[in-house]
Design an enzyme around this catalytic site. Structure first.
Site, PDB file in Angstrom:
ATOM      1  N   LYS A  52      35.065  49.180  83.884  1.00  0.00           N
ATOM      2  CA  LYS A  52      36.010  49.386  82.785  1.00  0.00           C
ATOM      3  C   LYS A  52      36.978  50.515  83.102  1.00  0.00           C
ATOM      4  CE  LYS A  52      32.615  47.676  79.468  1.00  0.00           C
ATOM      5  NZ  LYS A  52      31.626  48.017  78.417  1.00  0.00           N
ATOM      6  N   GLN A  96      28.861  52.766  75.292  1.00  0.00           N
ATOM      7  CA  GLN A  96      28.263  51.714  76.116  1.00  0.00           C
ATOM      8  C   GLN A  96      26.845  51.406  75.636  1.00  0.00           C
ATOM      9  OE1 GLN A  96      29.721  49.928  78.618  1.00  0.00           O
ATOM     10  NE2 GLN A  96      27.842  48.726  78.703  1.00  0.00           N
ATOM     11  N   ASP A 119      35.361  47.910  70.541  1.00  0.00           N
ATOM     12  CA  ASP A 119      34.252  46.975  70.732  1.00  0.00           C
ATOM     13  C   ASP A 119      34.031  46.108  69.497  1.00  0.00           C
ATOM     14  OD1 ASP A 119      32.963  46.483  73.067  1.00  0.00           O
ATOM     15  OD2 ASP A 119      31.388  47.980  72.824  1.00  0.00           O
TER      16      ASP A 119
END
Length: 295
Positions: A52, A96, A119
């Site tokens: 990422k 994460q 997200d």
């Protein structure tokens, strides 16, 4: 072998489109910023975060990662997230997953500011998705949608069978593909670990999406000839002949299923690269939204 749907090629298309938007922001003196928080040293999480970071920096975004030790308390993690919420350099904040078992992903993701929730795991953004008025779209479900759209397999009017009901993929994807519009309008069946005779359902699919994290769960006899298969699973299996001692496989028996399907995504190189591209897209979109003057 059916058509192989290259996620790398589709991701490159999306990134090329995003570069134009990033350049438009740069002319205004604005650089989209993505802040990533990782807790612990899980090898898979570390690898995903590096991917990422590289992708964000390659697109000209500001990207930083805060790595916290495994024994970080929940209050300490929430304080880091809250600090990033207030930092104007960052338009997107991502924690994460998975987190260490003593940390609540629901509480942590619920602390990310909804405007920076790239997200799409904050309850407010989940609610907006369900209502049909999303702020941003969850990355992996949106990646599946983009693969279908850009490969010429629109879901409208098709029977889509999704195997897996996770909050990250299965459930939001079922909502996304069943909503009104050319990128949706599918009839969706959602299967899971308690579904009896799974093959009876998967064999009905015009489009089959498998996202359970179980290597080679779906076999060729479970897939209807001519179906489109999107394999979201990424699983490590031991392979002493591989340089690292393991290799990555999906949730389908790729070679066998590929001979039955009209098209299939590979693992790796399928859904993963497009998911990262959608994360970058969400960061740019969040930056554009936050750059708008207040009304």
């Amino acid at each position: 072998m059916g058509r192989i749907l290259s996620g790398e090629e589709i991701a490159a298309q999306i990134k090329a489109e995003l570069r134009t938007r990033v350049a438009d922001l740069a002319r205004k003196g604005i650089v989209p910023g993505l802040a990533i928080v990782r807790v612990g040293e899980d090898p898979s999480s570390a690898s995903y975060v590096r991917q990422k970071e590289r992708a964000a920096q390659g697109l000209g975004l500001l990207s930083t990662t805060t790595v916290l030790p495994t024994r970080t308390s929940e209050d300490e993690l929430l304080a880091v997230v809250s600090s990033l919420n207030e930092d104007p350099r960052f338009h997107g904040v991502l924690v994460q997953l998975p987190l260490p078992p003593d940390l609540s992903p629901e509480r942590v993701c619920g602390t990310v500011a909804p405007a920076k929730d790239v997200d799409c795991l904050h309850p407010e953004n989940i609610g907006r998705l369900v209502r049909g008025d999303p702020y941003l779209l969850p990355c992996t479900p949106h990646a599946v949608q983009q693969i279908l759209h850009r490969s010429g397999y629109p879901p409208a009017g098709k029977h889509v069978v999704i195997v897996g009901r996770s909050a990250l993929v299965g459930r939001p994807l079922s909502i996304l593909l069943s909503q009104k519009g050319p990128a949706g309008d599918a009839t969706v069946t959602l299967c899971h670990s308690a579904t009896p005779d799974l093959g009876a359902f998967t064999h009905q699919a015009d489009i089959l999406v498998v996202a359970v994290g179980r290597p080679r769960l779906v076999t060729a006899d479970m897939v209807r000839a001519g179906a489109v298969v999107i394999d979201v699973g990424v699983n490590r299996v031991d392979d002493p002949t591989a340089p690292k001692g393991y290799r990555l496989v999906g949730d389908t028996e790729y070679e066998a299923v590929g001979k039955v399907a009209a098209a299939i995504t590979p693992v790796p190189g399928g859904v993963g690269p497009v998911t990262v591209a959608m994360l970058l897209g969400n960061t740019v979109a969040a930056c554009e939204a936050q750059a708008q003057p207040a009304r």
